[in-house]
Motif scaffolding. Sequence first.
Motif, PDB file in Angstrom:
ATOM      1  N   GLN A   1     -12.289   0.570  -1.655  1.00 10.04           N
ATOM      2  CA  GLN A   1     -12.419   2.025  -1.662  1.00 10.04           C
ATOM      3  C   GLN A   1     -11.337   2.701  -2.504  1.00 10.04           C
ATOM      4  O   GLN A   1     -11.508   3.836  -2.951  1.00 10.04           O
ATOM      5  N   LEU A   2     -10.219   2.017  -2.736  1.00 13.60           N
ATOM      6  CA  LEU A   2      -9.071   2.643  -3.397  1.00 13.60           C
ATOM      7  C   LEU A   2      -9.037   2.439  -4.907  1.00 13.60           C
ATOM      8  O   LEU A   2      -8.622   3.336  -5.645  1.00 13.60           O
ATOM      9  N   ILE A   3      -9.432   1.263  -5.362  1.00 14.26           N
ATOM     10  CA  ILE A   3      -9.306   0.940  -6.784  1.00 14.26           C
ATOM     11  C   ILE A   3     -10.012   1.956  -7.691  1.00 14.26           C
ATOM     12  O   ILE A   3      -9.476   2.333  -8.746  1.00 14.26           O
ATOM     13  N   PRO A   4     -11.208   2.445  -7.348  1.00 15.89           N
ATOM     14  CA  PRO A   4     -11.859   3.410  -8.245  1.00 15.89           C
ATOM     15  C   PRO A   4     -11.056   4.691  -8.463  1.00 15.89           C
ATOM     16  O   PRO A   4     -11.302   5.412  -9.436  1.00 15.89           O
TER      17      PRO A   4
ATOM     18  N   PRO B   1      -7.119 -20.499  -0.521  1.00 14.66           N
ATOM     19  CA  PRO B   1      -8.046 -20.674   0.588  1.00 14.66           C
ATOM     20  C   PRO B   1      -8.150 -19.460   1.499  1.00 14.66           C
ATOM     21  O   PRO B   1      -8.933 -19.462   2.442  1.00 14.66           O
ATOM     22  N   PHE B   2      -7.378 -18.403   1.230  1.00 11.83           N
ATOM     23  CA  PHE B   2      -7.367 -17.244   2.121  1.00 11.83           C
ATOM     24  C   PHE B   2      -8.017 -16.012   1.512  1.00 11.83           C
ATOM     25  O   PHE B   2      -8.653 -15.250   2.224  1.00 11.83           O
ATOM     26  N   THR B   3      -7.841 -15.780   0.243  1.00 18.28           N
ATOM     27  CA  THR B   3      -8.594 -14.733  -0.446  1.00 18.28           C
ATOM     28  C   THR B   3      -9.206 -15.352  -1.703  1.00 18.28           C
ATOM     29  O   THR B   3      -8.764 -15.082  -2.819  1.00 18.28           O
ATOM     30  N   PRO B   4     -10.225 -16.190  -1.532  1.00 19.89           N
ATOM     31  CA  PRO B   4     -10.807 -16.903  -2.675  1.00 19.89           C
ATOM     32  C   PRO B   4     -11.523 -15.958  -3.624  1.00 19.89           C
ATOM     33  O   PRO B   4     -11.996 -14.897  -3.221  1.00 19.89           O
ATOM     34  N   ILE B   5     -11.582 -16.356  -4.860  1.00 21.14           N
ATOM     35  CA  ILE B   5     -12.232 -15.521  -5.862  1.00 21.14           C
ATOM     36  C   ILE B   5     -13.723 -15.355  -5.557  1.00 21.14           C
ATOM     37  O   ILE B   5     -14.346 -14.379  -5.981  1.00 21.14           O
ATOM     38  N   ASP B   6     -14.327 -16.292  -4.810  1.00 21.46           N
ATOM     39  CA  ASP B   6     -15.741 -16.152  -4.464  1.00 21.46           C
ATOM     40  C   ASP B   6     -15.934 -15.566  -3.072  1.00 21.46           C
ATOM     41  O   ASP B   6     -17.051 -15.563  -2.546  1.00 21.46           O
ATOM     42  N   GLY B   7     -14.863 -15.027  -2.474  1.00 17.42           N
ATOM     43  CA  GLY B   7     -14.986 -14.277  -1.240  1.00 17.42           C
ATOM     44  C   GLY B   7     -15.280 -12.817  -1.546  1.00 17.42           C
ATOM     45  O   GLY B   7     -15.298 -12.408  -2.713  1.00 17.42           O
ATOM     46  N   PRO B   8     -15.523 -12.000  -0.535  1.00 17.73           N
ATOM     47  CA  PRO B   8     -15.908 -10.602  -0.773  1.00 17.73           C
ATOM     48  C   PRO B   8     -14.900  -9.816  -1.607  1.00 17.73           C
ATOM     49  O   PRO B   8     -15.283  -9.097  -2.534  1.00 17.73           O
ATOM     50  N   VAL B   9     -13.606  -9.926  -1.291  1.00 19.01           N
ATOM     51  CA  VAL B   9     -12.600  -9.179  -2.049  1.00 19.01           C
ATOM     52  C   VAL B   9     -12.454  -9.744  -3.447  1.00 19.01           C
ATOM     53  O   VAL B   9     -12.386  -9.007  -4.440  1.00 19.01           O
ATOM     54  N   GLY B  10     -12.407 -11.084  -3.551  1.00 18.30           N
ATOM     55  CA  GLY B  10     -12.298 -11.710  -4.866  1.00 18.30           C
ATOM     56  C   GLY B  10     -13.472 -11.385  -5.761  1.00 18.30           C
ATOM     57  O   GLY B  10     -13.304 -11.121  -6.965  1.00 18.30           O
TER      58      GLY B  10
ATOM     59  N   THR C   1       7.361   3.594 -12.630  1.00 18.04           N
ATOM     60  CA  THR C   1       7.590   2.170 -12.429  1.00 18.04           C
ATOM     61  C   THR C   1       6.285   1.394 -12.379  1.00 18.04           C
ATOM     62  O   THR C   1       5.273   1.892 -11.893  1.00 18.04           O
ATOM     63  N   VAL C   2       6.321   0.145 -12.854  1.00 19.09           N
ATOM     64  CA  VAL C   2       5.190  -0.762 -12.711  1.00 19.09           C
ATOM     65  C   VAL C   2       5.342  -1.505 -11.387  1.00 19.09           C
ATOM     66  O   VAL C   2       6.385  -2.100 -11.116  1.00 19.09           O
ATOM     67  N   LEU C   3       4.310  -1.470 -10.548  1.00 20.35           N
ATOM     68  CA  LEU C   3       4.327  -2.138  -9.250  1.00 20.35           C
ATOM     69  C   LEU C   3       3.667  -3.505  -9.364  1.00 20.35           C
ATOM     70  O   LEU C   3       2.571  -3.626  -9.918  1.00 20.35           O
ATOM     71  N   LEU C   4       4.324  -4.523  -8.830  1.00 19.29           N
ATOM     72  CA  LEU C   4       3.786  -5.877  -8.800  1.00 19.29           C
ATOM     73  C   LEU C   4       3.805  -6.367  -7.358  1.00 19.29           C
ATOM     74  O   LEU C   4       4.858  -6.368  -6.712  1.00 19.29           O
ATOM     75  N   GLY C   5       2.643  -6.757  -6.832  1.00 13.30           N
ATOM     76  CA  GLY C   5       2.577  -7.171  -5.439  1.00 13.30           C
ATOM     77  C   GLY C   5       1.741  -8.410  -5.235  1.00 13.30           C
ATOM     78  O   GLY C   5       0.827  -8.705  -6.014  1.00 13.30           O
ATOM     79  N   ASN C   6       2.061  -9.146  -4.166  1.00 13.64           N
ATOM     80  CA  ASN C   6       1.307 -10.330  -3.782  1.00 13.64           C
ATOM     81  C   ASN C   6       0.704 -10.118  -2.389  1.00 13.64           C
ATOM     82  O   ASN C   6       1.374  -9.616  -1.486  1.00 13.64           O
ATOM     83  N   SER C   7      -0.570 -10.480  -2.231  1.00 10.58           N
ATOM     84  CA  SER C   7      -1.238 -10.454  -0.932  1.00 10.58           C
ATOM     85  C   SER C   7      -1.195  -9.049  -0.316  1.00 10.58           C
ATOM     86  O   SER C   7      -1.633  -8.086  -0.945  1.00 10.58           O
ATOM     87  N   VAL C   8      -0.651  -8.887   0.914  1.00 12.57           N
ATOM     88  CA  VAL C   8      -0.581  -7.552   1.492  1.00 12.57           C
ATOM     89  C   VAL C   8       0.364  -6.655   0.703  1.00 12.57           C
ATOM     90  O   VAL C   8       0.226  -5.423   0.728  1.00 12.57           O
ATOM     91  N   GLY C   9       1.324  -7.253  -0.021  1.00 14.49           N
ATOM     92  CA  GLY C   9       2.166  -6.460  -0.906  1.00 14.49           C
ATOM     93  C   GLY C   9       1.356  -5.839  -2.030  1.00 14.49           C
ATOM     94  O   GLY C   9       1.611  -4.712  -2.453  1.00 14.49           O
ATOM     95  N   SER C  10       0.349  -6.578  -2.520  1.00 18.33           N
ATOM     96  CA  SER C  10      -0.576  -6.022  -3.508  1.00 18.33           C
ATOM     97  C   SER C  10      -1.302  -4.812  -2.951  1.00 18.33           C
ATOM     98  O   SER C  10      -1.413  -3.771  -3.614  1.00 18.33           O
ATOM     99  N   LEU C  11      -1.825  -4.963  -1.737  1.00 20.88           N
ATOM    100  CA  LEU C  11      -2.580  -3.863  -1.136  1.00 20.88           C
ATOM    101  C   LEU C  11      -1.684  -2.649  -0.913  1.00 20.88           C
ATOM    102  O   LEU C  11      -2.117  -1.505  -1.134  1.00 20.88           O
ATOM    103  N   ALA C  12      -0.441  -2.873  -0.489  1.00 23.76           N
ATOM    104  CA  ALA C  12       0.492  -1.755  -0.328  1.00 23.76           C
ATOM    105  C   ALA C  12       0.712  -1.044  -1.661  1.00 23.76           C
ATOM    106  O   ALA C  12       0.799   0.190  -1.718  1.00 23.76           O
ATOM    107  N   CYS C  13       0.786  -1.809  -2.751  1.00 26.06           N
ATOM    108  CA  CYS C  13       0.947  -1.211  -4.083  1.00 26.06           C
ATOM    109  C   CYS C  13      -0.288  -0.430  -4.492  1.00 26.06           C
ATOM    110  O   CYS C  13      -0.183   0.641  -5.109  1.00 26.06           O
ATOM    111  N   VAL C  14      -1.474  -0.955  -4.168  1.00 34.04           N
ATOM    112  CA  VAL C  14      -2.724  -0.243  -4.478  1.00 34.04           C
ATOM    113  C   VAL C  14      -2.761   1.097  -3.750  1.00 34.04           C
ATOM    114  O   VAL C  14      -3.091   2.134  -4.345  1.00 34.04           O
ATOM    115  N   ILE C  15      -2.402   1.095  -2.470  1.00 36.68           N
ATOM    116  CA  ILE C  15      -2.398   2.340  -1.695  1.00 36.68           C
ATOM    117  C   ILE C  15      -1.392   3.326  -2.289  1.00 36.68           C
ATOM    118  O   ILE C  15      -1.684   4.518  -2.452  1.00 36.68           O
TER     119      ILE C  15
END
Length: 376
Positions: free
Chosen positions: A302-305, A320-329, A173-187
Amino acid sequence: MAVNLAANPSFFLPFHQIHHNSTCALQTRLNFPSLAIPKYPVASLTCANASAASTAAVSAEKEEVLPPLDVSEINRKSRKWAWRGYTISYLVYPEGSSDVDAVNPPLLLVHGFGASIAHWRRNIPTLAQSHTVYAIDLLGFGASDKPAGFQYSMEVWAQLILDFLDEVVQRPTVLLGNSVGSLACVIAAAESSQSLVRGLVLFNCAGGMNNKAIVDDWRIKLLFPLLWLFDFLLKQKGIATYLFDRVRQRDNLRNVLLSVYGNKESVDEDLVEIIRKPALDEGALDAFVSIVTGPPGPNPIQLIPKITLPVLVLWGDQDPFTPIDGPVGKYFSTLPAQMPNVNLFLLEGVGHCPHDDRPDLVHEKLLPWLSDLPVS
């Protein structure tokens, strides 16, 4: 220090991530003098993979704009799945087998903090034209159980996703997630050892389950004492109840949504009610406190690689919460140049929830990427 709940209570919903703009976010939680912290804009993203894919998407024939799935229909058609003694709500659309089942992989949609299946109402009809679509309410959200005293974690949600794929979908299956749902999919994708995941689509991925996610930013570390104080206050039952009652008021919820959506027209009464109704359930307060005050969990950096599957990253540039110019973005913006399996698109004028904010822009990038997935 007075708690200002008349302001946007931004510690609720999928929008509680502290980042480069951390001072602004914290000021909506606690009433204290403004601090002048500069924000450094990203002028552009230059990556060969994104540029080539963008050209293909623009030249492709535009998909018909379909009306959103009615919330009442979602509620009526949602099913129940027993998971480790808890009841999990999910939707499969369209119901029954179809011709696309034999050709294209199914999709699993995973919402963010405070949201639910219905947050995908503007995407499900379009995606269901070419894929069988599953959407799930994570434990603690939507119509799924909200057990008293449960200790929520990113790892629990990731395991729920993997077990759902194994027991219910039973196909890669292809996983699609938003915000913490994205992170759950990455894990889930990083931990899957049974080829359960075919691809990964991330909409403004969170850096952790809450604002204590470890990121390399001195401004966030400077505010840690205030964040721990806020956690302490939330663990006081009377204070938490008062705050939560204020948070789930319609006007407060609408103000939060308006602050994190680029397209203000997408903030309608349906959206407000989608967020508000589950927050009235018994156990919602416990879930809220546990999630906000708990450990942040694994970091996507740490997980994406570890992930070699095809990955599509769609990022709203007005988040305004996970901006592209923030550390994660910033980390995600560098990936296309480092990992050939990753494509990234920056969506102009879009906030923290791109799939609901501007579904037309999302589908323009998402559908060609899905159609180009390698055959299993």
